[in-house]
Design a protein around this motif. Structure first.
Motif, PDB file in Angstrom:
ATOM      1  N   CYS A  46       0.844  -1.189   0.000  1.00 23.60           N
ATOM      2  CA  CYS A  46       0.000   0.000   0.000  1.00 23.60           C
ATOM      3  C   CYS A  46       0.882   1.243   0.000  1.00 23.60           C
ATOM      4  N   ILE A  47       0.449   2.241  -0.736  1.00 22.02           N
ATOM      5  CA  ILE A  47       1.087   3.559  -0.684  1.00 22.02           C
ATOM      6  C   ILE A  47       0.393   4.378   0.377  1.00 22.02           C
ATOM      7  N   ILE A  48       1.165   5.060   1.190  1.00 24.36           N
ATOM      8  CA  ILE A  48       0.593   5.903   2.238  1.00 24.36           C
ATOM      9  C   ILE A  48       1.239   7.283   2.124  1.00 24.36           C
ATOM     10  N   ALA A  49       0.410   8.313   2.008  1.00 21.48           N
ATOM     11  CA  ALA A  49       0.915   9.677   1.816  1.00 21.48           C
ATOM     12  C   ALA A  49       0.384  10.570   2.928  1.00 21.48           C
ATOM     13  N   ILE A  50       1.296  11.131   3.709  1.00 17.01           N
ATOM     14  CA  ILE A  50       0.941  12.045   4.800  1.00 17.01           C
ATOM     15  C   ILE A  50       1.047  13.464   4.252  1.00 17.01           C
ATOM     16  N   MET A  51      -0.044  14.215   4.367  1.00 24.23           N
ATOM     17  CA  MET A  51      -0.079  15.575   3.838  1.00 24.23           C
ATOM     18  C   MET A  51      -0.466  16.537   4.949  1.00 24.23           C
ATOM     19  N   GLY A  52       0.410  17.494   5.209  1.00 24.06           N
ATOM     20  CA  GLY A  52       0.112  18.522   6.196  1.00 24.06           C
ATOM     21  C   GLY A  52      -0.574  19.699   5.541  1.00 24.06           C
ATOM     22  N   TYR A  53      -1.504  20.330   6.264  1.00 23.01           N
ATOM     23  CA  TYR A  53      -2.264  21.462   5.732  1.00 23.01           C
ATOM     24  C   TYR A  53      -2.071  22.695   6.602  1.00 23.01           C
ATOM     25  N   LYS A  54      -2.174  23.857   5.967  1.00 25.24           N
ATOM     26  CA  LYS A  54      -1.979  25.123   6.684  1.00 25.24           C
ATOM     27  C   LYS A  54      -3.256  25.639   7.324  1.00 25.24           C
ATOM     28  N   SER A  55      -4.350  24.914   7.163  1.00 25.52           N
ATOM     29  CA  SER A  55      -5.622  25.321   7.767  1.00 25.52           C
ATOM     30  C   SER A  55      -6.349  24.077   8.259  1.00 25.52           C
ATOM     31  N   LYS A  56      -7.334  24.282   9.115  1.00 22.26           N
ATOM     32  CA  LYS A  56      -8.162  23.173   9.563  1.00 22.26           C
ATOM     33  C   LYS A  56      -8.923  22.593   8.375  1.00 22.26           C
ATOM     34  N   LEU A  57      -9.195  21.302   8.420  1.00 17.66           N
ATOM     35  CA  LEU A  57      -9.845  20.622   7.313  1.00 17.66           C
ATOM     36  C   LEU A  57     -11.360  20.639   7.485  1.00 17.66           C
ATOM     37  N   ASP A  58     -12.055  20.941   6.393  1.00 18.79           N
ATOM     38  CA  ASP A  58     -13.511  20.897   6.367  1.00 18.79           C
ATOM     39  C   ASP A  58     -13.923  19.611   5.661  1.00 18.79           C
ATOM     40  N   PRO A  59     -14.329  18.570   6.398  1.00 19.30           N
ATOM     41  CA  PRO A  59     -14.651  17.276   5.770  1.00 19.30           C
ATOM     42  C   PRO A  59     -15.719  17.381   4.696  1.00 19.30           C
ATOM     43  N   ALA A  60     -16.735  18.226   4.899  1.00 17.41           N
ATOM     44  CA  ALA A  60     -17.809  18.344   3.911  1.00 17.41           C
ATOM     45  C   ALA A  60     -17.271  18.871   2.582  1.00 17.41           C
ATOM     46  N   VAL A  61     -16.395  19.871   2.641  1.00 15.09           N
ATOM     47  CA  VAL A  61     -15.807  20.433   1.417  1.00 15.09           C
ATOM     48  C   VAL A  61     -14.938  19.387   0.716  1.00 15.09           C
ATOM     49  N   PHE A 428       3.091  20.323   3.551  1.00 20.48           N
ATOM     50  CA  PHE A 428       4.126  19.354   3.177  1.00 20.48           C
ATOM     51  C   PHE A 428       3.468  18.097   2.630  1.00 20.48           C
ATOM     52  N   ILE A 429       4.243  17.323   1.863  1.00 20.88           N
ATOM     53  CA  ILE A 429       3.810  16.042   1.314  1.00 20.88           C
ATOM     54  C   ILE A 429       4.881  15.019   1.662  1.00 20.88           C
ATOM     55  N   ALA A 430       4.470  13.910   2.305  1.00 22.12           N
ATOM     56  CA  ALA A 430       5.430  12.898   2.734  1.00 22.12           C
ATOM     57  C   ALA A 430       4.899  11.512   2.378  1.00 22.12           C
ATOM     58  N   PRO A 431       5.200  11.003   1.170  1.00 19.04           N
ATOM     59  CA  PRO A 431       4.697   9.690   0.752  1.00 19.04           C
ATOM     60  C   PRO A 431       5.645   8.553   1.126  1.00 19.04           C
ATOM     61  N   SER A 432       5.079   7.362   1.277  1.00 15.53           N
ATOM     62  CA  SER A 432       5.897   6.178   1.501  1.00 15.53           C
ATOM     63  C   SER A 432       5.101   4.952   1.072  1.00 15.53           C
ATOM     64  N   VAL A 433       5.659   3.782   1.338  1.00 14.86           N
ATOM     65  CA  VAL A 433       5.005   2.527   0.954  1.00 14.86           C
ATOM     66  C   VAL A 433       5.370   1.468   1.986  1.00 14.86           C
ATOM     67  N   MET A 448       7.611  22.866  -3.441  1.00 16.55           N
ATOM     68  CA  MET A 448       8.060  24.258  -3.366  1.00 16.55           C
ATOM     69  C   MET A 448       9.582  24.288  -3.268  1.00 16.55           C
ATOM     70  N   ASN A 449      10.104  24.925  -2.251  1.00 16.03           N
ATOM     71  CA  ASN A 449      11.561  24.990  -2.076  1.00 16.03           C
ATOM     72  C   ASN A 449      12.038  24.052  -0.980  1.00 16.03           C
ATOM     73  N   LYS A 450      11.237  22.980  -0.751  1.00 16.94           N
ATOM     74  CA  LYS A 450      11.566  22.033   0.312  1.00 16.94           C
ATOM     75  C   LYS A 450      11.679  20.622  -0.254  1.00 16.94           C
ATOM     76  N   MET A 451      12.390  19.790   0.478  1.00 17.38           N
ATOM     77  CA  MET A 451      12.483  18.371   0.156  1.00 17.38           C
ATOM     78  C   MET A 451      12.165  17.578   1.419  1.00 17.38           C
ATOM     79  N   SER A 452      11.176  16.694   1.330  1.00 15.62           N
ATOM     80  CA  SER A 452      10.854  15.811   2.446  1.00 15.62           C
ATOM     81  C   SER A 452      11.630  14.512   2.292  1.00 15.62           C
ATOM     82  N   ILE A 453      12.347  14.137   3.333  1.00 15.40           N
ATOM     83  CA  ILE A 453      12.997  12.831   3.392  1.00 15.40           C
ATOM     84  C   ILE A 453      12.096  11.950   4.249  1.00 15.40           C
TER      85      ILE A 453
END
Length: 490
Positions: A46-61, A428-433, A448-453
Motif C-alpha cells: 500500500c502507498i501511504i501519503a501524509i499531507m500537512g495542511y496550513k488550515s483546519k480541514l472541512d470534511p464536507a468540502v 508538506f507532502i510525505a509519501p511512503s510505501v 516548493m523549495n523544500k524536500m521531504s525525506i
C-alpha cells in the motif's frame, strides 16, 4: 476541474460500466500485470501519503471535492472482483463516507506528532478493505509543529505506481495563488546546445561506443539481477530485515530539508538532483552504520577508533523507475496502473576523507545507470512471466530481488509553488510505501523549495529512524559547507 477534463473522465467511465453490469460483460477490466503482482503475498503493498495542511480541514468540502474529481476516475471507483479465477476491476457506486475517515482526537494532547506517527503505524498493521475501491483518506484536525491539520491517503499499490497516483492527486489540486490553475512541475532542462558537437568520423565513433556501452551495461545489470534472484544477498547489517519483515508494522517519519541547498550542491558539482540524493543517502547510511557498529565494538571493549565499519559491505537499494514517456500532471488519457521497472543501485559504505567523494561516486553510478536498459528489461520480463506462468511466479521473483537487497529508494518531483486541495493549502507532502520485504524504505519528495525525506522502517530492526534522518540531514549540510568553502577558495 474544467468541463473538458470531466468529459474525458466521463468517457472512460462509460467504457468501464457500473456495478450492475453483467459479471461476464466487457465492462470488467482485467488487472495489469504490474497490479496483479501487488496482490500476491509478500508484495501486497500500500502507498501511504501524509499531507500537512496550513488550515483546519472541512470534511464536507473535501468530500464534495472528491465527488467532483477523484472518484470520477475509474481507478478510484472500481473494486476488485474474482471472475473465472481471474482478478478484475468493476465499476461501482462510491459512497464517499466509507472512504473518508474522521478519527476522534484529543486536541490538547501532549504530543500531536507522536499521535500522528502512532496512527500511521496502526494503519500499516491493518489490511485495506477489499470489498470497496482500494483507497481511503483519513482527516485528522490536529495541530502539529508543521501543520494545522493532517490528511493521510492510503491507496493499494495495485491501483497505480507513485508517479501515476501523485499525477492524479495533483490534477485535483490548484495553485494557492490562482484557484483555477493546475500546479506547475519543474521543467526538465534541455541539453546545452552552446557546446560544439563532434562531426564526421568522431561523431560516428561516439555513437557506436555509446551503443556498445549500453549493451554491455544492460547485460551486466541483468546478470546481477538474475544473481540477486538466485543467490546474491546484501550483507546482514543493522539496516537489513529478516524473513517475514513484510508482515510487520512500519514506523514512518519524515524530515524537511532545503531543496535550495540540494540545488546549490547540484550546480556546484555539475550533477543532477538525483545524483545529490544518491550521495546524501550513501553518506547518511555510512554515518549511521558506523555509529551502530561502534556501539557493538564498545560493548565488546574494543579500542577506541573513528572508523568502525566492516570492510566490503554489500548494500544495495531497489529503485522503481517510471518507464512512461509522458511526464507531468496526467488525466484520463494517460495509461494508468503500474508502468515501472526495477533497478538495483549499489552503495559504497565507507567513511570518506573528502565528503565530496560521496557525490562524485554517486554521479558516476547515476551516469552508469542511465546507460543501461535494466528498468525496461525488468518491466518486460515481469510482463512475460505473468503472461506465461502467472503472477505468483513473477511475484516470487520480485520478492527475492527486494528481500535480498537492503532498502527501497525513490525520488518524486512535486510542484514548484504552494498548492491547495479543495481550498486547503498544503504545507508538506510525505509519501511512503509498506508491505514489501525490507526494513527500510527511503522516499524523497520535493515541494516548493523544500524536500521531504521520508523513512518507513521496521522498528524491530531500526528502532531510531529519527537518528537516521539526522545523519541524512547532516550529510547534506556537510556537502553544502564543502562546496561553499571550495567556491570561496576559488
Amino acid at each position: 476541474m474544467n468541463s473538458t477534463e470531466i468529459q474525458e473522465i466521463d468517457q472512460v467511465e462509460a467504457k468501464i460500466g457500473t456495478e450492475e453490469a453483467s459479471p461476464v460483460s466487457k465492462d470488467e477490466v482485467p488487472l495489469s500485470t504490474g497490479s496483479l503482482i501487488f496482490h500476491e503475498p509478500g508484495i501486497n503493498c500500500c502507498i501511504i501519503a501524509i499531507m500537512g495542511y496550513k488550515s483546519k480541514l472541512d470534511p464536507a468540502v473535501i468530500k464534495e471535492g472528491l465527488k467532483q474529481t477523484l472518484i470520477k476516475h475509474p481507478c478510484f471507483s472500481s473494486k476488485l472482483v474474482m471472475n473465472s479465477g481471474k482478478k478484475k476491476w468493476i465499476r461501482t457506486q462510491v459512497n464517499v463516507d466509507n472512504h473518508v475517515i474522521l478519527p476522534e482526537v484529543d486536541t490538547v494532547m501532549e504530543s500531536p506528532s507522536q499521535f500522528i506517527e502512532d496512527y500511521v503505524t496502526y494503519l500499516t498493521r491493518i489490511p485495506i478493505d477489499l470489498s470497496k475501491p482500494l483507497w481511503e483518506l483519513h482527516l485528522v484536525n490536529l495541530k502539529t509543529p508543521e501543520a494545522e491539520a493532517v490528511g493521510i491517503f492510503r491507496i493499494h499499490h495495485s491501483i497505480g505506481d507513485g508517479m501515476s497516483l501523485i499525477s492524479l492527486l495533483l490534477a485535483c489540486c490548484r495553485k494557492s495563488s490562482d484557484p483555477k490553475a493546475l500546479p506547475t512541475l519543474p521543467k526538465q532542462k534541455q541539453a546545452d546546445s552552446r557546446h560544439p558537437h563532434p562531426h564526421g568520423f568522431f561523431r560516428l565513433f561516439l555513437a557506436i561506443w555509446s551503443v556498445l556501452r549500453l549493451i554491455l551495461n544492460t547485460l551486466v545489470d541483468l546478470l546481477l539481477f538474475v544473481a540477486t534472484v538466485v543467490f546474491l544477498k546484501d550483507t546482514k547489517t543493522p539496516l537489513k530485515g529478516s524473513s517475514g519483515v513484510e508482515q510487520n508494522a512500519k514506523k514512518i517519519v519524515h524530515r524537511t530539508v532545503s531543496l535550495d541547498d540540494i540545488k546549490l550542491v547540484k550546480d556546484a558539482m555539475g550533477m543532477t538532483v538525483n545524483d545529490v540524493i544518491l550521495g546524501v543517502t550513501e553518506a547518511g547510511l555510512s554515518r549511521y552504520l558506523n555509529r551502530k557498529y561502534g556501539e557493538v565494538d564498545r560493548g565488546k571493549g574494543a579500542e577506541q577508533k573513528s572508523n568502525h565499519l566492516p570492510r566490503n559491505i554489500r548494500l544495495r537499494a531497489t529503485a522503481l523507475v517510471n518507464i512512461r514517456q509522458t511526464a507531468g500532471i496526467q488525466k484520463s488519457k494517460v495509461k494508468w496502473g503500474n508502468q515501472i521497472g526495477y533497478i538495483c543501485i549499489p552503495f559504497t559504505i565507507a567513511l570518506r576523507n573528502d565528503p565530496l567523494d560521496y557525490l562524485r561516486g554517486a554521479k558516476a553510478a547515476g551516469d552508469r545507470k542511465k546507460l543501461s536498459l535494466e528498468a525496461i528489461c525488468t518491466h518486460l520480463t515481469n510482463k512475460c512471466v505473468v503472461k506465461l506462468f502467472g503472477s505468483k511466479l513473477s511475484a516470487a521473483l520480485v520478492y527475492r530481488v527486494i528481500f535480498n537487497t537492503t532498502m527501497t529508494l525513490s525520488n518524486v518531483v512535486g510542484p514548484v509553488e504552494e498548492i491547495s486541495l479543495y481550498g486547503h493549502p498544503i504545507a508538506f507532502i510525505a509519501p511512503s510505501v509498506y508491505g514489501h520485504p525490507q526494513a527500510l524504505t527511503c522516499h524523497f519528495q520535493s515541494y516548493m523549495n523544500k524536500m521531504s525525506i521520508v523513512l518507513a522502517v521496521d522498528p524491530n530492526v531500526i528502532p531510531d529512524p529519527r537518528l537516521l534522518c539526522d545523519d541524512l540531514e547532516e550529510s547534506l549540510k556537510i556537502f553544502k559547507d564543502a562546496v561553499v568553502l571550495a567556491k570561496d577558495a576559488d
